[in-house]
Design an enzyme around this catalytic site. Sequence first.
Site, PDB file in Angstrom:
ATOM      1  N   GLU A  58       0.863  -1.182   0.000  1.00  0.00           N
ATOM      2  CA  GLU A  58       0.000   0.000   0.000  1.00  0.00           C
ATOM      3  C   GLU A  58       0.898   1.230   0.000  1.00  0.00           C
ATOM      4  OE1 GLU A  58      -3.242   2.092   2.974  1.00  0.00           O
ATOM      5  OE2 GLU A  58      -3.010  -0.095   3.035  1.00  0.00           O
ATOM      6  N   ASP A  69      -4.856   9.410   9.135  1.00  0.00           N
ATOM      7  CA  ASP A  69      -3.464   9.135   9.483  1.00  0.00           C
ATOM      8  C   ASP A  69      -3.087   9.746  10.821  1.00  0.00           C
ATOM      9  OD1 ASP A  69      -2.857   7.777   7.080  1.00  0.00           O
ATOM     10  OD2 ASP A  69      -2.775   9.694   6.043  1.00  0.00           O
TER      11      ASP A  69
END
Length: 268
Positions: A58, A69
């Site tokens: 990824e 994130d």
Amino acid sequence: MSDQHRNSQPGAFGALEEHLRARRDSGAKLLIPYVTGGYPGWQRAVEAAAAAGADAIEIGVPFSDPVMDGPVIQQASTAALDGGATPASVLAQARGLDTGVPHAVMTYYNLCHHQGHERFASALVEAGVSAAILADLPYVEAGPWLEAAEATGVEAVLLAAPTTPEHRLAELCEASRGFVYAVGLLGVTGERAALARTATEIAARCRDVTDRPVLTGVGIGSPAQAVEACKASDGVIIGSAVVRTLMSDGPEAVGELVAAYRTALDRG
């Protein structure tokens, strides 16, 4: 599980899903590391991870205002952006990768929307990317993107959260391509001292309604936690631990970390 799920035939899927299904059906637990594109040494880190036993990679396309994130990946993304990384530059560099495993891109919808669904999907295909994860695009609003991705040959991976209601979950899993991303907890990415109870719960719920590969991500901080998560899922996505290792110890250490996860998963 519905007859439609049970009767799915190999060969009807994209490169990522077909690869993951074959690995899963051989008895392997799946391992996908996340690497922040554009960060110094990221390409070598990707190649080291693949050589160490990753089933796919990824690649994060840095975004200035992430919502999923945590601090480690935000730090790497900020450094990449400060160094001049752009979606185009990351994809241009991805085009030169030779790993032998499929690649997926993870980013945020604004980049896709700004470029246009078809152009964004076509750029992924040109870069040799099999799939895309748009972390902040809800399934109920994803129709135009799913159509463009399907038409272009990009596997649009969807996220199933612990809060996804039962009446929506089967539909979401059916619409996802490549795999179903089972979000392990309500929060941002990052290593935790213990695996959240929700991580195994959401993975089990997904596997009850689909035969598509289900991988758990967010909040997995050690090989032991990865093994625990795989009691309910087909595999794991490891992000912050990989990125932290890249920033602190360099690309080769990423390969060593991924090898440790691979060994633990193979031993069960």
